[in-house]
Write a protein that holds these residues in place. Structure first.
Motif, PDB file in Angstrom:
ATOM      1  N   LYS A  25      21.937 -49.434  12.081  1.00 22.89           N
ATOM      2  CA  LYS A  25      20.806 -50.363  12.009  1.00 22.89           C
ATOM      3  C   LYS A  25      19.491 -49.681  11.642  1.00 22.89           C
ATOM      4  N   ASN A  26      19.568 -48.729  10.716  1.00 20.48           N
ATOM      5  CA  ASN A  26      18.363 -48.096  10.191  1.00 20.48           C
ATOM      6  C   ASN A  26      17.961 -48.814   8.907  1.00 20.48           C
ATOM      7  N   GLY A  27      16.658 -48.866   8.605  1.00 22.08           N
ATOM      8  CA  GLY A  27      16.166 -49.641   7.473  1.00 22.08           C
ATOM      9  C   GLY A  27      16.660 -49.170   6.128  1.00 22.08           C
ATOM     10  N   ALA A  28      16.830 -47.866   5.938  1.00 19.16           N
ATOM     11  CA  ALA A  28      17.333 -47.325   4.677  1.00 19.16           C
ATOM     12  C   ALA A  28      18.788 -46.874   4.901  1.00 19.16           C
ATOM     13  N   SER A  29      19.029 -45.578   4.880  1.00 16.92           N
ATOM     14  CA  SER A  29      20.397 -45.074   5.024  1.00 16.92           C
ATOM     15  C   SER A  29      20.657 -44.502   6.412  1.00 16.92           C
ATOM     16  N   GLY A  30      21.925 -44.437   6.770  1.00 24.80           N
ATOM     17  CA  GLY A  30      22.288 -43.786   8.021  1.00 24.80           C
ATOM     18  C   GLY A  30      21.923 -42.319   7.959  1.00 24.80           C
ATOM     19  N   ALA A  31      22.273 -41.676   6.829  1.00 24.09           N
ATOM     20  CA  ALA A  31      21.938 -40.272   6.585  1.00 24.09           C
ATOM     21  C   ALA A  31      21.596 -40.102   5.113  1.00 24.09           C
ATOM     22  N   GLU A  32      20.594 -39.286   4.832  1.00 23.91           N
ATOM     23  CA  GLU A  32      20.223 -38.995   3.447  1.00 23.91           C
ATOM     24  C   GLU A  32      20.000 -37.507   3.293  1.00 23.91           C
ATOM     25  N   ALA A  33      20.462 -36.964   2.151  1.00 27.12           N
ATOM     26  CA  ALA A  33      20.262 -35.553   1.819  1.00 27.12           C
ATOM     27  C   ALA A  33      19.502 -35.483   0.496  1.00 27.12           C
ATOM     28  N   ARG A  34      18.489 -34.618   0.434  1.00 20.58           N
ATOM     29  CA  ARG A  34      17.744 -34.458  -0.815  1.00 20.58           C
ATOM     30  C   ARG A  34      17.267 -33.013  -0.958  1.00 20.58           C
ATOM     31  N   ASP A  46      25.933 -50.607   9.409  1.00 21.26           N
ATOM     32  CA  ASP A  46      24.866 -51.615   9.440  1.00 21.26           C
ATOM     33  C   ASP A  46      23.489 -51.065   9.059  1.00 21.26           C
ATOM     34  N   ASN A  47      23.455 -50.108   8.137  1.00 21.79           N
ATOM     35  CA  ASN A  47      22.191 -49.575   7.645  1.00 21.79           C
ATOM     36  C   ASN A  47      21.776 -50.340   6.387  1.00 21.79           C
ATOM     37  N   GLY A  48      20.474 -50.412   6.100  1.00 23.67           N
ATOM     38  CA  GLY A  48      19.962 -51.253   5.037  1.00 23.67           C
ATOM     39  C   GLY A  48      20.351 -50.880   3.624  1.00 23.67           C
ATOM     40  N   VAL A  49      20.509 -49.577   3.309  1.00 20.60           N
ATOM     41  CA  VAL A  49      20.791 -49.148   1.941  1.00 20.60           C
ATOM     42  C   VAL A  49      22.208 -48.582   1.803  1.00 20.60           C
ATOM     43  N   ALA A  50      22.516 -47.535   2.552  1.00 22.63           N
ATOM     44  CA  ALA A  50      23.808 -46.862   2.426  1.00 22.63           C
ATOM     45  C   ALA A  50      24.162 -46.166   3.735  1.00 22.63           C
ATOM     46  N   GLY A  51      25.440 -45.858   3.884  1.00 18.44           N
ATOM     47  CA  GLY A  51      25.851 -45.046   5.022  1.00 18.44           C
ATOM     48  C   GLY A  51      25.339 -43.635   4.837  1.00 18.44           C
ATOM     49  N   ILE A  52      25.677 -43.043   3.662  1.00 20.29           N
ATOM     50  CA  ILE A  52      25.233 -41.697   3.298  1.00 20.29           C
ATOM     51  C   ILE A  52      24.664 -41.767   1.886  1.00 20.29           C
ATOM     52  N   ASN A  53      23.457 -41.266   1.696  1.00 23.88           N
ATOM     53  CA  ASN A  53      22.805 -41.266   0.397  1.00 23.88           C
ATOM     54  C   ASN A  53      22.508 -39.820   0.029  1.00 23.88           C
ATOM     55  N   VAL A  54      23.105 -39.338  -1.060  1.00 21.81           N
ATOM     56  CA  VAL A  54      22.891 -37.953  -1.507  1.00 21.81           C
ATOM     57  C   VAL A  54      22.097 -37.988  -2.807  1.00 21.81           C
ATOM     58  N   GLN A  55      20.897 -37.439  -2.779  1.00 26.94           N
ATOM     59  CA  GLN A  55      20.008 -37.427  -3.943  1.00 26.94           C
ATOM     60  C   GLN A  55      20.333 -36.252  -4.862  1.00 26.94           C
ATOM     61  N   VAL A  56      19.830 -36.316  -6.098  1.00 30.71           N
ATOM     62  CA  VAL A  56      20.051 -35.280  -7.101  1.00 30.71           C
ATOM     63  C   VAL A  56      19.675 -33.908  -6.542  1.00 30.71           C
ATOM     64  N   GLU A  78      36.760 -35.402   7.885  1.00 25.78           N
ATOM     65  CA  GLU A  78      37.638 -36.385   8.499  1.00 25.78           C
ATOM     66  C   GLU A  78      36.952 -37.197   9.599  1.00 25.78           C
ATOM     67  N   LYS A  79      37.413 -38.424   9.675  1.00 21.48           N
ATOM     68  CA  LYS A  79      36.984 -39.383  10.696  1.00 21.48           C
ATOM     69  C   LYS A  79      35.519 -39.786  10.602  1.00 21.48           C
ATOM     70  N   THR A  80      34.905 -39.604   9.434  1.00 21.03           N
ATOM     71  CA  THR A  80      33.558 -40.128   9.203  1.00 21.03           C
ATOM     72  C   THR A  80      33.733 -41.472   8.518  1.00 21.03           C
ATOM     73  N   THR A  81      33.098 -42.505   9.075  1.00 22.80           N
ATOM     74  CA  THR A  81      33.270 -43.875   8.591  1.00 22.80           C
ATOM     75  C   THR A  81      31.922 -44.480   8.203  1.00 22.80           C
ATOM     76  N   CYS A  82      31.886 -45.088   7.023  1.00 25.78           N
ATOM     77  CA  CYS A  82      30.722 -45.840   6.560  1.00 25.78           C
ATOM     78  C   CYS A  82      31.169 -47.292   6.383  1.00 25.78           C
ATOM     79  N   LYS A  83      30.486 -48.236   7.049  1.00 27.43           N
ATOM     80  CA  LYS A  83      30.861 -49.629   6.847  1.00 27.43           C
ATOM     81  C   LYS A  83      29.665 -50.553   7.066  1.00 27.43           C
ATOM     82  N   ASN A  84      29.710 -51.687   6.385  1.00 26.65           N
ATOM     83  CA  ASN A  84      28.678 -52.738   6.496  1.00 26.65           C
ATOM     84  C   ASN A  84      27.270 -52.226   6.216  1.00 26.65           C
ATOM     85  N   ASN A  85      27.136 -51.324   5.244  1.00 23.75           N
ATOM     86  CA  ASN A  85      25.820 -50.808   4.847  1.00 23.75           C
ATOM     87  C   ASN A  85      25.383 -51.489   3.553  1.00 23.75           C
ATOM     88  N   GLY A  86      24.063 -51.631   3.387  1.00 20.44           N
ATOM     89  CA  GLY A  86      23.480 -52.162   2.158  1.00 20.44           C
ATOM     90  C   GLY A  86      24.111 -53.421   1.746  1.00 20.44           C
TER      91      GLY A  86
END
Length: 183
Positions: free
Chosen positions: A133-142, A157-167, A175-183
């Motif tokens: 339930k975070n406004g953007a991503s659950g986790a982001e790397a840049r 349930d995050n607003g943009v993505a579960g995991i967002n990896v920038q350029v 293993e066992k990392t789950t992303c669901k119902n994001n964005g």
């Protein structure tokens, strides 16, 4: 150092080598107004651990051109365990610079931006942690050289993505990392 149950209205600046533990897990809250700064700041600490705390912002305003995270780990290799980081006016947890912080069994929730932001060469390990339930991503790397590892995490349930990896950045999603119902 064991901290008694209660709500503490202050900014905590962590020092090298300390083991800081809540007397009752998630019954010790450190909070500060989001326009003032982070509730917890850790900078240049090679050792130490923090466990069982709730860190949060009060208020919803940000200072001019400064959106503080609830928790800032800068060039540090400490362990953050069984903590909740919530209600941030920006990111919940911001991990930046050299160092290999370990974040285990934590909850990052209801932050305006990302649950966790990794940047500027961070190689932190996020394990058994929930980002929800975070406004953007659950986790982001840049930024080039940033490569966190996520293992056994739930990003939901995050607003943009579960995991967002920038350029330029990368991420190890194990293993066992789950992303669901994001964005």
């Amino acid at each position: 150092v064991i901290v008694p149950e209660g709500i503490y209205e202050e900014q905590l600046r962590f020092k090298e080598g300390i083991t800081l533990r809540a007397a009752q897990p998630r019954k010790v809250t450190i909070q500060t107004d989001g326009k003032v700064g982070s509730a917890l700041q850790v900078e240049g600490c090679k050792t130490g651990s923090i466990s069982g705390f709730v860190f949060q912002h009060t208020g919803t305003e940000i200072a001019e051109n400064a959106a503080w995270p609830v928790v800032l780990l800068k060039s540090s290799s400490i362990t953050l365990e069984a903590c909740t980081v919530q209600s941030g006016v920006a990111d919940g947890l911001h991990i930046t610079g050299a160092g290999k912080a370990q974040v285990t069994r934590c909850i990052m929730q209801n932050n305006t931006k990302n649950g966790v932001m990794f940047e500027s060469g961070s190689t932190a390990i996020l394990s058994a942690t929930e980002c929800r339930k975070n406004g953007a991503s659950g986790a982001e790397a840049r930024h080039t050289g940033t490569f966190p590892v996520l293992q056994g995490c739930l990003l939901v349930d995050n607003g943009v993505a579960g995991i967002n990896v920038q350029v330029g950045a990368g991420a190890g999603v194990l293993e066992k990392t789950t992303c669901k119902n994001n964005g």
